[in-house]
Design an enzyme around this catalytic site. Sequence first.
Site, PDB file in Angstrom:
ATOM      1  N   SER A 142       0.764  -1.003  -0.256  1.00 18.89           N
ATOM      2  CA  SER A 142      -0.145   0.430  -0.347  1.00 18.89           C
ATOM      3  C   SER A 142       1.315   0.990  -0.461  1.00 18.89           C
ATOM      4  O   SER A 142       2.067   1.093   0.708  1.00 18.89           O
ATOM      5  CB  SER A 142      -1.049   0.276   1.199  1.00 18.89           C
ATOM      6  OG  SER A 142      -2.062  -1.236   1.020  1.00 18.89           O
ATOM      7  N   HIS A 143       0.135   2.308   0.352  1.00 20.80           N
ATOM      8  CA  HIS A 143       1.136   3.315  -0.435  1.00 20.80           C
ATOM      9  C   HIS A 143       1.676   3.656   1.184  1.00 20.80           C
ATOM     10  O   HIS A 143       1.458   3.308   2.278  1.00 20.80           O
ATOM     11  CB  HIS A 143      -0.519   4.954  -0.270  1.00 20.80           C
ATOM     12  CG  HIS A 143      -0.873   5.295   1.602  1.00 20.80           C
ATOM     13  ND1 HIS A 143      -0.818   5.740   2.283  1.00 20.80           N
ATOM     14  CD2 HIS A 143      -1.938   3.975   1.290  1.00 20.80           C
ATOM     15  CE1 HIS A 143      -1.237   5.709   3.417  1.00 20.80           C
ATOM     16  NE2 HIS A 143      -1.692   4.327   3.321  1.00 20.80           N
ATOM     17  N   ASP A 144       2.999   4.273   0.581  1.00 25.22           N
ATOM     18  CA  ASP A 144       3.928   5.116   2.024  1.00 25.22           C
ATOM     19  C   ASP A 144       4.537   3.665   2.587  1.00 25.22           C
ATOM     20  O   ASP A 144       5.360   4.151   3.139  1.00 25.22           O
ATOM     21  CB  ASP A 144       3.575   5.854   2.788  1.00 25.22           C
ATOM     22  CG  ASP A 144       2.838   7.156   2.038  1.00 25.22           C
ATOM     23  OD1 ASP A 144       3.744   7.728   1.211  1.00 25.22           O
ATOM     24  OD2 ASP A 144       1.521   7.766   2.066  1.00 25.22           O
ATOM     25  N   ASN A 162       1.923   3.040   4.764  1.00 30.48           N
ATOM     26  CA  ASN A 162       3.283   2.997   5.927  1.00 30.48           C
ATOM     27  C   ASN A 162       3.924   2.158   6.865  1.00 30.48           C
ATOM     28  O   ASN A 162       4.399   2.703   7.265  1.00 30.48           O
ATOM     29  CB  ASN A 162       2.521   4.294   7.152  1.00 30.48           C
ATOM     30  CG  ASN A 162       2.382   5.801   6.207  1.00 30.48           C
ATOM     31  OD1 ASN A 162       3.957   5.964   5.919  1.00 30.48           O
ATOM     32  ND2 ASN A 162       1.331   6.307   6.041  1.00 30.48           N
TER      33      ASN A 162
END
Length: 213
Positions: A142-144, A162
Site C-alpha cells: 500500500s501507499h507509503d 506506511n
Amino acid sequence: VPKSLVILGTGGNCLDILDAVQAINRHTHQFDVLGFLDDNPDTHTQPFGGHPVHGPLSLASRFEDAHFVNGIGSTRSYLAKPALTEALGIDIGRFATLVHPTAVISPGATLKSGTVILANATVCANARMGHHGLVLPNCVVSHDCHLDDYAILASGTVLCGNVTLQKSCYIGAGSVVLEGLTVGAGSLVGAGSVVTRDVPPHTIVAGNPARPR
Ligand SMILES: CC(C)(COP(=O)(O)OP(=O)(O)OC[C@H]1O[C@@H](n2cnc3c(N)ncnc32)[C@H](O)[C@@H]1OP(=O)(O)O)[C@@H](O)C(=O)NCCC(=O)NCCS
C-alpha cells in the site's frame, strides 16, 4: 536489443519468474533467457523450465554480458540470500528489475534494480522498494510503504499503508501487516498472520494476532 538473462535459483519462485519474463517478452522481446544457476548439484543434470541449469551460482562471473534475476527466496534460504548474492560480486546494475505485465505499479512508487514483481501484484503510491525485493503474485504494497533490500512477500500478502520492512524480511503467504508498523531485519511472518504490533529484528511471528514462535 534483448538482454541476455540468467536466473539465480531453481525453486518454485524461479518458474514464476520465468513466466514473468515470457509474459514481458510477449509484449516486447526484452530478454533472452540463457538458463539458471543453482548450488544444488542435483539440479544440474536436467533442464529446468525448458532451459539449462549451467551449474553453481559461482559460475555467474562467466556470463560477462548477461543480466541476472534473483529467484532465491524460500523460508529456508531468505536469510542467506544477501551473502549468497553479494559473494557473486555482480554489479547491482546488472540485476534486472522485472515487473510482470499484469502487475500495477503506481507512477509514484520507486523500485530499485534487482526487484521482481510477479503477476497481479499492486505497488501503490509513494511505495519505495530496495534492491533484490521479491513480490510474489497477488500482493498489495500500500501507499507509503518502505521496503528495505531483500524483502520477500509471499503470495497474497497485504501491507497496509506506511509499513516499513527492514532488510531481509520474509512475509508469509496471505499475511496482513497493519498500517504504520515495522517488521525488523531478518524477521519472518508465518503464513496467514495478522501483524498488529511492530516485530523486532530476527524474530519469527505467526498467527492472528501474530505472536513470537
Ligand atoms: C511460521 C513457519 C515458518 C513455522 O514453521 P516451523 O518452524 O516449521 O513450525 P511448525 O510447523 O513446527 O509449527 C510450530 C507451531 O507453530 C504453529 N504455526 C506454524 N505456522 C503457523 C502459522 N502460519 N500461523 C499460525 N500458527 C502457525 C504450528 O501450528 C505449531 O503450533 P503447535 O506447537 O501448537 O503445534 C511456517 O509455518 C510458515 O508459516 N511459513 C511460511 C510459508 C509461506 O508463506 N510460504 C510461501 C509460499 S508462496
